[in-house]
Design a protein around this motif. Structure first.
Motif, short mmCIF file in Angstrom:
data_model
loop_
_atom_site.label_atom_id
_atom_site.label_comp_id
_atom_site.label_asym_id
_atom_site.label_seq_id
_atom_site.Cartn_x
_atom_site.Cartn_y
_atom_site.Cartn_z
N TYR A 67 66.14 41.61 45.03
CA TYR A 67 65.76 40.71 46.14
C TYR A 67 65.04 41.59 47.16
O TYR A 67 65.68 42.22 47.99
CB TYR A 67 67.00 40.06 46.75
N ALA A 92 58.22 39.77 37.57
CA ALA A 92 58.20 39.09 38.86
C ALA A 92 58.51 37.63 38.56
O ALA A 92 57.95 37.07 37.62
CB ALA A 92 56.83 39.23 39.49
N LYS A 93 59.40 37.04 39.34
CA LYS A 93 59.66 35.61 39.15
C LYS A 93 59.26 34.89 40.42
O LYS A 93 59.70 35.23 41.52
CB LYS A 93 61.15 35.40 38.86
N GLY A 94 58.37 33.92 40.27
CA GLY A 94 57.97 33.11 41.43
C GLY A 94 58.97 32.00 41.62
O GLY A 94 60.09 32.22 42.07
N SER A 95 58.58 30.79 41.21
CA SER A 95 59.54 29.69 41.36
C SER A 95 60.14 29.32 40.00
O SER A 95 60.84 28.33 39.89
CB SER A 95 58.88 28.48 42.01
N GLU A 112 62.94 38.71 42.31
CA GLU A 112 62.97 37.37 42.90
C GLU A 112 61.98 37.38 44.06
O GLU A 112 62.29 37.76 45.18
CB GLU A 112 64.40 37.12 43.36
N MET A 113 60.72 36.97 43.75
CA MET A 113 59.63 37.11 44.73
C MET A 113 59.84 36.24 45.96
O MET A 113 59.27 36.51 47.03
CB MET A 113 58.29 36.78 44.06
N SER A 114 60.65 35.19 45.84
CA SER A 114 60.86 34.29 46.98
C SER A 114 61.58 35.01 48.13
O SER A 114 61.58 34.54 49.27
CB SER A 114 61.65 33.06 46.57
N GLY A 137 55.46 35.36 46.74
CA GLY A 137 56.55 34.47 46.37
C GLY A 137 56.61 33.19 47.19
O GLY A 137 57.49 32.35 46.98
N SER A 164 54.89 29.04 43.03
CA SER A 164 54.61 30.17 43.92
C SER A 164 53.14 30.57 43.84
O SER A 164 52.47 30.37 42.82
CB SER A 164 55.51 31.36 43.59
N THR A 226 51.74 40.81 45.71
CA THR A 226 52.67 40.73 46.85
C THR A 226 52.03 39.96 48.02
O THR A 226 52.75 39.49 48.89
CB THR A 226 53.07 42.14 47.31
#
Ligand code: FAD
Length: 516
Positions: A67, A92-95, A112-114, A137, A164, A226
């Motif tokens: 995170y 990388a995980k967006g949504s 967790e890019m969010s 994110g 995302s 990013t």
């Protein structure tokens, strides 16, 4: 002794904060990761979310989830993994709206890019056009809300906005505005990227251009986005939203193509279309009118086939322009060849139109139909073969519908920069065909049969020599990937060697194997 005690206490604190004692990685990797001084944190236990996506067909658990609270965090973790002799990977995980686990990393690290936020709108000044800088994110809905506060909006959106920025830019991001402005990847001026080596690089068409174009549509293979600088335009506050029904596919596509070729003032601002079952089924002609309107089915000719086609258009306007715009829209509609009287329209706020799929999401969530498997497939079909595709796929193979929307609308290849990684068919106009199916029975057999039905469509295309491309592609062998990219494959491989030489990034795409 005091120094040793302090070291022990520090290790204990860091260990607790980062959950080290659950670290399932090798001792060397755990030690290296835990020693990082992060602004955010790593978790070794809450990994279930990172093993889920919208497709709900693949669940690969990572060993850790990062995170991040800064770009430095991301770079530090990538550098550590790059230096590791193990086969650790990073996604990388967006949504998490992928279908086949593309944002997952089996036994690796999911970012967790969010967790990394940031939206800054630049309204334009001194001759510079407006833009928004958004963290990778951030969701498009939040980007849109922030820009609308300044009377601005991104020019090219997706149908659904809870995706995302980094996730759609890693694919393309298409919707009904793409015929004019190109996909979202054609509407970005600059990116900040963390490469597979851990370098933080700002890139644009004029600076580190190779990385910039590699990352756009690059399936997460060359770096982690990013920040993206997204082009904005003045936003309308209302749209006239129109749906017209057709029984003849040739007339339907002719109208779409004429509209997309006309100058903005003589056309619409959004052009899409869908195939619907010629029945009163939930996905049949009843789905065409807007709320509160009904369709007179006796107007559908007896000669109509098993499926009908719905052209969907919008025209943007400002409240004060309503009268003039109504006249303009009426005169544009006069030239269309839809079934007489089977045309519907409504006026809605711009945000409501752009956020339309979310309304459907809430309804499906209530029915328990959102978190079900989604064996979706999206294809780009060249214009020259779309009629053949209609004859077999829409009218025969899928004539009973797909239990979900079946989209078909044209895109203009001239609006796609060939330096980007995304690939399209080799024709100026091609159609997006989206089989957005829901497996309401979550039994493995039903998912399997829908996946087979998808496969039969691509097999048909291959047998008939239709030069299609999968959009949001899913393949598992390098042979298939090299066929997908065609003559762009060697460039794709070269870029991988340059920006992610150990193949650390986005392993869920199944393109490259991690090198030690
Ligand atoms: P994720 O699923 O989280 O990630 C997708 C891929 O991108 C993974 O490989 C991941 O590792 C990589 N990635 C994620 N973030 C980054 C980053 N910051 N930097 C580098 N790589 C990254 N697409 C359209 O074009 N138009 C539409 O209208 C549209 N509508 C949709 C509606 C729904 C309901 C759904 C489920 C999907 C839709 N899509 C649409 C598809 C969507 O664009 C893709 O699934 C996209 O990947 C979603 O973004 P995400 O943030 O969920 O990505």
């Amino acid at each position: 002794a005091l120094a040793l005690l302090l070291l022990f206490v520090k290790t204990l604190i860091v260990g607790l904060a980062t959950d080290t004692y659950n670290c399932p990685l090798s001792k060397q990797d755990c030690t290296a990761l835990v020693a990082l001084e992060l602004d955010g944190y790593l978790s070794f236990s809450n990994t279930a979310d990172a093993a889920r996506d919208f497709g709900s067909m693949r669940h690969e658990y990572p060993s850790a989830v990062l995170y991040p609270s800064s770009v430095k965090d991301i770079a530090a973790v990538v550098r550590t993994v790059y230096a590791s002799p193990s086969n650790l990977t990073i996604a990388a995980k967006g949504s998490g709206h992928s279908i086949h686990g593309q944002a997952q990393a089996l036994n690796g690290i999911v970012i967790e890019m969010s967790a990394l936020r940031g939206i800054h709108v630049f309204p334009g000044a001194f001759g510079e056009s407006p833009y928004v800088d958004a963290a990778g994110g951030e969701l498009w809905i939040d980007v849109l809300r922030a820009t609308l506060k300044m009377g601005l909006a991104p020019r090219s959106m997706t149908d659904y906005l809870y995706l995302s920025v980094g996730g759609t830019l890693s694919n393309a991001g298409v919707s009904g505005q793409a015929f004019r402005y190109g996909p979202q990847i054609s509407n970005v001026n600059e990116l900040e990227v963390v490469t597979g080596i851990g370098d933080i690089v700002t890139c644009s068409p004029f600076q580190n251009a190779d990385l910039f174009f590699a990352v756009l549509g690059g399936l997460g293979q060359f770096g982690i986005i990013t920040r993206a600088r997204i082009i904005l335009e003045a936003a309308p506050n209302k749209v006239k939203w129109i749906r017209a029904l057709y029984s003849d596919f040739t007339v339907f596509t002719r109208d779409q193509e004429i509209l997309m070729s006309q100058a903005q003032e003589n056309s619409f601002d959004y052009i899409e279309g869908s195939v619907i079952v010629n029945s009163k089924d939930r996905h049949g002609w009843k789905s065409v009118p807007f709320e509160g309107q009904i369709i007179n089915a006796s107007l559908i000719p007896d000669t109509a086939g098993p499926v009908l086609y719905c052209l969907e258009l919008t025209k943007n306007y400002h409240d004060h322009e309503v009268n003039t715009d109504d006249k303009k829209v009426s005169s544009l509609l006069e030239h269309l060849g839809h079934l007489p009287s089977l045309i519907f329209s409504t006026d809605v706020p711009y945000l409501d139109f752009l956020d339309r799929v979310h309304v459907g999401e809430e309804r499906l969530r209530k029915l328990g139909l959102w978190d079900v498997p989604h064996p979706w497939m999206n294809l780009f079909i060249p214009k020259s073969r779309i009629t053949d595709f209609d004859a077999w796929v829409f009218k025969k193979h899928l004539r009973d519908g797909i239990n979900g929307p079946l989209l078909v609308y044209p895109l203009d290849r001239m609006k796609w920069d060939s330096r980007m990684s995304a690939v399209t068919p080799n024709e100026d106009i091609f159609y997006l065909v989206g089989l957005l199916r829901y497996a309401s029975l979550s039994s493995a057999a039903s998912v399997e049969s829908l996946l087979n039905e998808n496969k039969e469509v691509t097999e048909f295309c291959r047998a008939k020599g239709i030069g299609y491309k999968q959009y949001l592609p899913h393949y598992s062998t390098q042979e298939e990937w090299s066929r997908h990219f065609g003559f762009h494959w060697l460039k794709f491989v070269d870029r991988k060697l340059m920006f992610d030489p150990k193949a650390i990034l986005s392993p869920g795409q199944r393109i490259f194997i991690r090198k030690k």
